[in-house]
Design an enzyme around this catalytic site. Structure first.
Site, PDB file in Angstrom:
ATOM      1  N   ALA A   1       0.862  -1.177   0.000  1.00 31.94           N
ATOM      2  CA  ALA A   1       0.000   0.000   0.000  1.00 31.94           C
ATOM      3  C   ALA A   1       0.902   1.232   0.000  1.00 31.94           C
ATOM      4  O   ALA A   1       2.058   1.170   0.424  1.00 31.94           O
ATOM      5  CB  ALA A   1      -0.905  -0.013   1.221  1.00 31.94           C
TER       6      ALA A   1
ATOM      7  N   GLY B   1       0.769  -5.064   1.038  1.00 33.99           N
ATOM      8  CA  GLY B   1      -0.424  -5.175   0.211  1.00 33.99           C
ATOM      9  C   GLY B   1      -0.144  -5.819  -1.141  1.00 33.99           C
ATOM     10  O   GLY B   1      -1.045  -6.410  -1.747  1.00 33.99           O
TER      11      GLY B   1
ATOM     12  N   GLU C   1      -0.339  -9.408  -0.448  1.00 32.51           N
ATOM     13  CA  GLU C   1      -1.751  -9.716  -0.191  1.00 32.51           C
ATOM     14  C   GLU C   1      -2.557  -9.730  -1.488  1.00 32.51           C
ATOM     15  O   GLU C   1      -3.419 -10.587  -1.687  1.00 32.51           O
ATOM     16  CB  GLU C   1      -2.334  -8.692   0.794  1.00 32.51           C
ATOM     17  CG  GLU C   1      -1.713  -8.834   2.179  1.00 32.51           C
ATOM     18  CD  GLU C   1      -2.090  -7.708   3.115  1.00 32.51           C
ATOM     19  OE1 GLU C   1      -1.919  -6.528   2.727  1.00 32.51           O
ATOM     20  OE2 GLU C   1      -2.551  -7.979   4.233  1.00 32.51           O
TER      21      GLU C   1
ATOM     22  N   GLU D   1       4.877  -5.070   7.231  1.00 35.16           N
ATOM     23  CA  GLU D   1       4.131  -4.012   7.920  1.00 35.16           C
ATOM     24  C   GLU D   1       4.595  -3.795   9.344  1.00 35.16           C
ATOM     25  O   GLU D   1       4.515  -2.687   9.875  1.00 35.16           O
ATOM     26  CB  GLU D   1       2.618  -4.342   7.912  1.00 35.16           C
ATOM     27  CG  GLU D   1       1.955  -4.230   6.546  1.00 35.16           C
ATOM     28  CD  GLU D   1       1.961  -5.527   5.750  1.00 35.16           C
ATOM     29  OE1 GLU D   1       2.794  -6.420   6.046  1.00 35.16           O
ATOM     30  OE2 GLU D   1       1.144  -5.645   4.821  1.00 35.16           O
TER      31      GLU D   1
HETATM   32  C1  HXC Z   1       5.034   4.315  -1.332  1.00 34.69           C
HETATM   33  C2  HXC Z   1       6.992   3.377  -2.071  1.00 34.69           C
HETATM   34  C3  HXC Z   1       6.644   2.137  -1.476  1.00 34.69           C
HETATM   35  C4  HXC Z   1       5.386   2.058  -0.797  1.00 34.69           C
HETATM   36  C5  HXC Z   1       8.562   1.904  -2.417  1.00 34.69           C
HETATM   37  N1  HXC Z   1       8.186   3.177  -2.637  1.00 34.69           N
HETATM   38  N2  HXC Z   1       7.636   1.247  -1.717  1.00 34.69           N
HETATM   39  N3  HXC Z   1       6.200   4.452  -1.987  1.00 34.69           N
HETATM   40  N4  HXC Z   1       4.644   3.178  -0.752  1.00 34.69           N
HETATM   41  N5  HXC Z   1       4.935   0.939  -0.248  1.00 34.69           N
HETATM   42  C6  HXC Z   1       8.933   4.214  -3.350  1.00 34.69           C
HETATM   43  C7  HXC Z   1      10.094   4.726  -2.556  1.00 34.69           C
HETATM   44  O1  HXC Z   1       9.669   5.680  -1.632  1.00 34.69           O
HETATM   45  C8  HXC Z   1      10.961   5.317  -3.639  1.00 34.69           C
HETATM   46  O2  HXC Z   1      10.442   6.557  -4.031  1.00 34.69           O
HETATM   47  C9  HXC Z   1      10.751   4.365  -4.801  1.00 34.69           C
HETATM   48  O3  HXC Z   1       9.517   3.667  -4.521  1.00 34.69           O
HETATM   49  C10 HXC Z   1      11.832   3.323  -4.908  1.00 34.69           C
HETATM   50  O4  HXC Z   1      12.003   2.689  -3.658  1.00 34.69           O
HETATM   51  P1  HXC Z   1      13.424   2.575  -2.919  1.00 34.69           P
HETATM   52  O5  HXC Z   1      13.132   2.366  -1.478  1.00 34.69           O
HETATM   53  O6  HXC Z   1      14.308   3.705  -3.278  1.00 34.69           O
HETATM   54  O7  HXC Z   1      13.986   1.251  -3.591  1.00 34.69           O
HETATM   55  P2  HXC Z   1      14.916   0.124  -2.944  1.00 34.69           P
HETATM   56  O8  HXC Z   1      16.027   0.743  -2.134  1.00 34.69           O
HETATM   57  O9  HXC Z   1      15.267  -0.793  -4.054  1.00 34.69           O
HETATM   58  O10 HXC Z   1      13.976  -0.653  -1.896  1.00 34.69           O
HETATM   59  C11 HXC Z   1      12.873  -1.333  -2.382  1.00 34.69           C
HETATM   60  C12 HXC Z   1      11.947  -1.749  -1.189  1.00 34.69           C
HETATM   61  C13 HXC Z   1      11.625  -0.510  -0.345  1.00 34.69           C
HETATM   62  C14 HXC Z   1      12.683  -2.800  -0.324  1.00 34.69           C
HETATM   63  C15 HXC Z   1      10.713  -2.395  -1.797  1.00 34.69           C
HETATM   64  O11 HXC Z   1      11.129   0.519  -1.207  1.00 34.69           O
HETATM   65  C16 HXC Z   1      10.601  -0.752   0.719  1.00 34.69           C
HETATM   66  O12 HXC Z   1      10.891  -1.318   1.764  1.00 34.69           O
HETATM   67  N6  HXC Z   1       9.355  -0.329   0.454  1.00 34.69           N
HETATM   68  C17 HXC Z   1       8.289  -0.419   1.426  1.00 34.69           C
HETATM   69  C18 HXC Z   1       7.769  -1.817   1.512  1.00 34.69           C
HETATM   70  C19 HXC Z   1       6.672  -1.932   2.558  1.00 34.69           C
HETATM   71  O13 HXC Z   1       6.875  -1.588   3.748  1.00 34.69           O
HETATM   72  N7  HXC Z   1       5.469  -2.373   2.136  1.00 34.69           N
HETATM   73  C20 HXC Z   1       4.353  -2.495   3.040  1.00 34.69           C
HETATM   74  C21 HXC Z   1       3.537  -1.226   3.032  1.00 34.69           C
HETATM   75  S1  HXC Z   1       2.218  -1.271   4.158  1.00 34.69           S
HETATM   76  P3  HXC Z   1      11.401   7.848  -4.235  1.00 34.69           P
HETATM   77  O14 HXC Z   1      10.448   8.952  -4.548  1.00 34.69           O
HETATM   78  O15 HXC Z   1      12.160   8.018  -2.957  1.00 34.69           O
HETATM   79  O16 HXC Z   1      12.286   7.452  -5.385  1.00 34.69           O
HETATM   80  C22 HXC Z   1       1.043  -2.183   3.388  1.00 34.69           C
HETATM   81  C23 HXC Z   1      -0.213  -2.390   4.166  1.00 34.69           C
HETATM   82  C24 HXC Z   1      -1.286  -2.996   3.312  1.00 34.69           C
HETATM   83  O17 HXC Z   1       1.189  -2.645   2.306  1.00 34.69           O
HETATM   84  C25 HXC Z   1      -2.570  -2.907   4.023  1.00 34.69           C
HETATM   85  C26 HXC Z   1      -3.739  -3.420   3.209  1.00 34.69           C
HETATM   86  C27 HXC Z   1      -4.389  -2.443   2.354  1.00 34.69           C
END
Ligand code: HXC
Length: 259
Positions: free
Chosen positions: A66, A110, A113, A133
């Site tokens: 998400a 997400g 999921e 998460e």
């Molecule tokens: C918004 C995101 C994002 C996310 C990545 N980006 N994941 N933006 N929401 N979930 C963006 C980053 O901010 C960044 O933007 C660009 O994508 C590239 O990501 P990087 O982090 O620079 O890449 P990298 O170093 O290769 O790392 C990749 C990654 C990391 C390991 C996937 O981005 C990460 O940990 N992302 C979050 C993963 C996460 O926590 N997902 C769960 C979310 S909560 P910029 O602008 O800086 O270039 C969830 C709840 C669901 O999903 C609930 C149900 C609806």
């Protein structure tokens, strides 16, 4: 209909393909994307020519979860009362035709999921699955704590949900989360190959098979077997059952009419 966060196309007129397309955010699933995805899936589901749907992302990410930026400042009242974040996530569950997730790169939070809401997952060898998460101070919110243990068992699901670690494609296949792993450059061929096979079968039987397998997760064994038996019996009312069995007996290829 034109979309901003997804791309939609068809293969051979009978498989619908949805490609998640927010590359700068690793296909983070915001409200607009999920609304578009739901609309595209419903449109394919309603199209009698389409027999199967494939959902995919980019090489780097199926979806990294998400959209964290979009939800960071929400309050409890926002998400509870307004059902923000999750309000349009259930649409995929109402799709009655099979949906295959073709996953390359990150399928996190997400994104994992969403892949698990599809009927099965075909992964590229670079795929990484996770429910991170916990690192954000929350827990999965679209079925991660429910579908993951059903797919991989309690030990792996707890490990993933509590440590936030990622599972690579091979571990995901060993654990039962994905049905097949292929090299990245074969991913769409593999997914479309499976989808085209499914699309040529009787749509009625395919929908019944999906409904019956899903019932296994909602009922006890006796009720589930009875549900399956009733659908099995019902399929003898279809033209496609006559066609399928006649084709076998007469050693020819069946031509299903989806009726
Ligand atoms: C918004 C995101 C994002 C996310 C990545 N980006 N994941 N933006 N929401 N979930 C963006 C980053 O901010 C960044 O933007 C660009 O994508 C590239 O990501 P990087 O982090 O620079 O890449 P990298 O170093 O290769 O790392 C990749 C990654 C990391 C390991 C996937 O981005 C990460 O940990 N992302 C979050 C993963 C996460 O926590 N997902 C769960 C979310 S909560 P910029 O602008 O800086 O270039 C969830 C709840 C669901 O999903 C609930 C149900 C609806």
């Amino acid at each position: 209909m034109s979309y901003e966060n997804i791309e939609v196309r068809t293969e051979a007129g009978k498989v619908g393909i949805v490609t998640l397309n927010r590359p700068k955010a690793l296909n983070a699933l915001n409200d607009a994307l999920m609304t578009e995805l739901g609309a595209a899936l419903k449109a394919f589901d309603a199209d009698p020519a389409i027999g199967c749907i494939v959902v995919t992302g980019s090489e780097r990410a199926f979806a990294a979860g998400a959209d964290i930026g979009a939800m960071a400042s929400y309050s409890f009242v926002d998400v509870y009362k307004g059902d923000y974040i999750t309000r349009n996530w259930e649409t995929i569950r109402s799709v009655r035709k099979p949906v295959i997730a073709a996953v390359s790169g990150f399928a996190l939070g997400g994104g994992c999921e969403l892949a698990m809401m599809c009927d099965f997952i075909i992964a590229a060898d670079n795929a990484k699955f996770g429910q991170p998460e916990i690192k954000l101070g929350v827990i999965p919110g679209a079925g991660g704590t429910q579908r993951l243990p059903r797919a991989v068992g309690k030990a792996k699901a707890m490990d993933m949900a509590l440590t936030g670690r990622m599972m690579d494609a091979n571990e995901a296949e060993r654990s039962g989360l994905v049905s097949r792993v292929v090299p990245y450059d074969k991913l769409m061929d593999e997914a479309l190959g499976a989808a085209l096979i499914i699309a040529d079968f009787s749509q009625v039987a395919v929908m019944a098979a999906k409904e019956s397998v899903n019932r296994a997760f909602e009922s006890g064994l006796s009720d589930g077997v009875m549900f399956e038996r009733r659908l099995f019996h019902a399929l003898f009312a279809t033209t496609d059952q006559k066609e399928g069995m006649d084709a076998f007996v007469n050693k020819r290829k069946a031509a299903f009419r989806h009726e």
